[in-house]
Design an enzyme around this catalytic site. Structure first.
Site, PDB file in Angstrom:
ATOM      1  N   ASN A   1       0.857  -1.183   0.000  1.00 37.01           N
ATOM      2  CA  ASN A   1       0.000   0.000   0.000  1.00 37.01           C
ATOM      3  C   ASN A   1       0.886   1.224   0.000  1.00 37.01           C
ATOM      4  O   ASN A   1       1.351   1.684   1.041  1.00 37.01           O
ATOM      5  CB  ASN A   1      -0.915  -0.018   1.229  1.00 37.01           C
ATOM      6  CG  ASN A   1      -1.919  -1.140   1.139  1.00 37.01           C
ATOM      7  OD1 ASN A   1      -2.896  -1.043   0.395  1.00 37.01           O
ATOM      8  ND2 ASN A   1      -1.653  -2.231   1.851  1.00 37.01           N
ATOM      9  N   GLU A   2       1.130   1.725  -1.201  1.00 36.95           N
ATOM     10  CA  GLU A   2       2.051   2.842  -1.378  1.00 36.95           C
ATOM     11  C   GLU A   2       1.372   4.159  -1.015  1.00 36.95           C
ATOM     12  O   GLU A   2       0.149   4.208  -0.847  1.00 36.95           O
ATOM     13  CB  GLU A   2       2.536   2.876  -2.841  1.00 36.95           C
ATOM     14  CG  GLU A   2       3.322   1.649  -3.274  1.00 36.95           C
ATOM     15  CD  GLU A   2       4.739   1.582  -2.674  1.00 36.95           C
ATOM     16  OE1 GLU A   2       5.023   2.277  -1.684  1.00 36.95           O
ATOM     17  OE2 GLU A   2       5.557   0.796  -3.204  1.00 36.95           O
ATOM     18  N   PRO A   3       2.150   5.233  -0.880  1.00 35.93           N
ATOM     19  CA  PRO A   3       1.566   6.533  -0.571  1.00 35.93           C
ATOM     20  C   PRO A   3       0.368   6.843  -1.477  1.00 35.93           C
ATOM     21  O   PRO A   3       0.417   6.595  -2.681  1.00 35.93           O
ATOM     22  CB  PRO A   3       2.722   7.505  -0.834  1.00 35.93           C
ATOM     23  CG  PRO A   3       3.932   6.695  -0.520  1.00 35.93           C
ATOM     24  CD  PRO A   3       3.622   5.299  -0.951  1.00 35.93           C
TER      25      PRO A   3
END
Ligand code: F6R
Length: 644
Positions: free
Chosen positions: A174-176
């Protein structure tokens, strides 16, 4: 907002500090000196949960992570299975993520990783293991992800979720920008995440651009969450996650709102938390010399003044009133601290002959010392301490260089081919059979295959000859250059074997032969899986084992830092300044390691070449000293003395 959990504390950690409540921290965390000890206790918590569930006839649903952080936890679980009979028959696992597209058989897949590190070694039934499928067709992906999410719910949700954290603040992938309510889905990997993965994929161009990941919501629904973070690399993101505001730009901050999360950290990963970086802001502290030095350097950085310009007001207004109260006035304190730092600076790293050495970092006698510089890879010596190395030789000490590993995997096929072909052009026909085989092997090598032994040997020789060119340039006789080729390194892959007695014995033998007065080693203390840490452990073990030998009474151990970061000012016991000319000489010595120039195999996240990194780092140390009001040098190398 719930700031920290008040629920179970099944981790009975014997830790350096537990966050219970301080005004800066929003996530419960425990900190350990050693990640191995921390991992053991996390494994114990998981094992307890499995057993408790089993006693009640229930299934235990675990969410699992990959990456370097959980490796020791899995190792310990495997040990518990083998030695203590811990059974995984009642366990169901869901892995967080998988690269996309990715063949489960590839050595880069998370399927492979999990089988290697855990599933192949325990008794979990195959049907109870779920890992996102990186082979699923693009048009089936959305449906597949929903089904994965549903499957977790069908098993009653996750009892325990193990997490690592990326330097972007990702949990899972879950990236920025990931939404608080996100569920299992496909995502695009952040550039920084791809750079971090580049080493194991042998180049960023091989790292997939996408992945499938469980969402933030899927993770947050777990009843218990433990996040692991080791090493200096993680310190910045840990601070922002634990002390910053909740924000989608750092998805891990969403964990601030989970009632039962613990971050398990080592001292390096925790080092920027306020309670470690500036503990006087959190609690009463014992003003030891070390703590005082730290506080004064911190204060100078904060108010942007040099030491001798700090006033009582600066101390009082920055939370250092107790230090001032103890020391009376800033005037005396400033002078004391200025002198302390001044005394770390020396142009005589082997000691200055015939000088009063009361306040010098090294002893004046013996005038000529025997020195061993341990270099984990065949270039760390010049990258990390080339200037000091040069001075030691110039000042007449007997300097031995010990290259601990062959460094062979960092030589590209193109370089190996070049050398093999040059030799082929040069040699008479009857001698070229082996070389022909080497060239064939390089040309026919498939992706994912490790190099043939002969190719690895050739690559090792390339690094050896580059090293000798550099040591000759620095005027070390060849007989004082030792290639230890420690066996733990020789796997042909990024993953190395654990340190063995054989490795330690090799290091011991050299120390016993040279009987050094000084040993220099790469002091990357908390890099749990890196070659530098293993090489340092070998030195520690060897020196520990030889401690009772009479010559060891006179042997001091100095630690330098690897290519990536430097000691903090308050940690430094010796700094060796360099003139602009000496900086250029050091650069030249690094240039001899040609296979590591112009785009190396293991670039990592830092795109600068090694010589640039080294120069930037040495310049920064010098600037820091200058800003504190000390002499203004072009560059400085820093060392910490270590009691072994
Ligand atoms: C892996 C995963 C990632 C990693 C993170 C840290 O399944 O989900 O979030 O936990 O990238 O990786 P390491 O532990 O290698 O630093």
């Amino acid at each position: 907002m719930q700031t920290h959990p008040g629920t179970i504390r099944s981790i009975k950690y014997e830790k350096i500090g537990t966050h219970e409540h301080n005004r800066f921290e929003k996530i419960h965390n425990v900190v350990f000196k050693k990640s191995s000890e921390a991992s053991r206790l996390v494994a114990e918590e998981i094992a307890d949960l499995i057993r408790r569930k089993n006693d009640k006839g229930e299934r235990c649903v675990l969410g699992l992570a990959t990456g370097s952080s959980p490796v020791s936890v899995y190792k310990e679980l495997v040990r518990m299975h083998k030695e203590e009979g811990l059974s995984f028959k009642n366990v169901v696992t869901f892995n967080l993520d998988e690269y996309y597209p990715m063949n489960p058989g590839s050595i880069h897949s998370y399927h492979y990783f999990m089988n290697e590190h855990l599933f192949n070694h325990i008794d979990i039934p195959k049907g109870q293991v779920f890992i996102p499928d990186g082979k699923i067709a693009q048009d089936k992906l959305a449906e597949y992800c929903l089904a994965y999410e549903k499957k977790i719910a069908e098993y009653g949700g996750l009892d325990f979720q193990l997490l690592g954290i990326g330097r972007t603040g990702h949990i899972g992938f879950n990236e920025p920008g990931s939404h608080y309510n996100s569920i299992t889905r496909s995502i695009t990997l952040d550039q920084l995440t791809r750079e971090d993965a580049a080493t194991s994929f042998l180049g960023i161009e091989n790292v997939p651009k996408k992945a499938i990941t469980m969402g933030v919501s899927s993770v947050k629904n777990a009843k218990r969450i433990v996040l692991l973070a080791w090493g200096h690399k993680k310190s910045e993101i840990i601070k922002r996650t634990v002390e910053g505001e909740v924000s989608s730009s750092i998805p891990a901050t969403y964990l601030q709102e989970h009632g039962n999360t613990t971050f398990v950290l080592d001292t390096e990963a925790a080092s920027l938390l306020t309670r470690f970086e500036s503990p006087w802001l959190v609690d009463a502290v014992d003003w030891t010399d070390d703590m005082t030095k730290r506080a004064v350097v911190w204060l100078c950085d904060k108010v942007k003044k040099s030491i001798l310009k700090l006033t009582d007001k600066d101390y009082n207004e920055s939370g250092l009133a107790s230090l001032l109260a103890e020391r009376g006035s800033s005037y005396e304190l400033n002078i004391d601290m200025f002198n302390e730092l001044q005394h770390t600076i020396t142009g005589w790293p082997g000691g200055k002959p015939n000088a009063d050495d009361t306040h010098r970092p090294e002893r004046a006698v013996p005038e000529k010392k025997r020195v061993i510089i341990f270099s984990p890879h065949p270039d760390d010596d010049v990258i990390s301490m080339g200037g000091t190395f040069d001075r030691l030789v110039e000042q007449g000490h007997e300097v031995h260089i010990a290259y601990q590993t062959s460094g062979n995997i960092a030589v590209s096929n193109a370089d190996a081919l070049k050398f093999a072909e040059v030799a082929m052009d040069f040699l008479p026909k009857e001698k070229i059979k082996t070389l022909g085989d080497v060239i064939k092997s390089i040309n026919e090598k498939k992706e994912n295959e490790i190099d043939a032994l002969s190719v690895r040997q050739l690559k090792g020789f390339i690094r050896k000859r580059e090293s000798i060119a550099a040591t000759r340039f620095l005027k070390v006789p060849d007989k004082q250059v030792h290639f230890l080729n420690m066996p733990f390194y020789e796997t042909g892959t990024v993953k190395k074997n654990p340190l063995s007695e054989k490795d330690i014995e090799i290091v011991k033998k050299l120390i016993a032969k040279v009987k050094p007065h000084q040993v220099y080693a790469a002091g990357d203390l908390a890099d749990p899986h890196g070659t530098h840490k293993v090489c340092l452990d070998a030195v520690f073990h060897a020196m520990g084992a030889l401690k009772s030998e009479s010559y060891m009474k006179d042997c001091w151990l100095w630690l330098y830092r690897g290519a990536w970061h430097e000691w903090e000012i308050h940690e430094i016991d010796m700094t060796v300044p360099m003139s602009p000319d000496q900086v250029l000489r050091k650069r030249k010595a690094i240039f001899f390691h040609q296979s590591q120039k112009d785009g190396v195999m293991f670039q990592g996240e830092d795109l600068r070449e090694f010589w640039v990194r080294a120069e930037d780092r040495n310049k920064k140390t010098a600037e820091h000293y200058r800003n504190l009001g000390l002499a203004d040098y072009a560059a400085m190398e820093a060392f910490k003395r270590f009691e072994y």
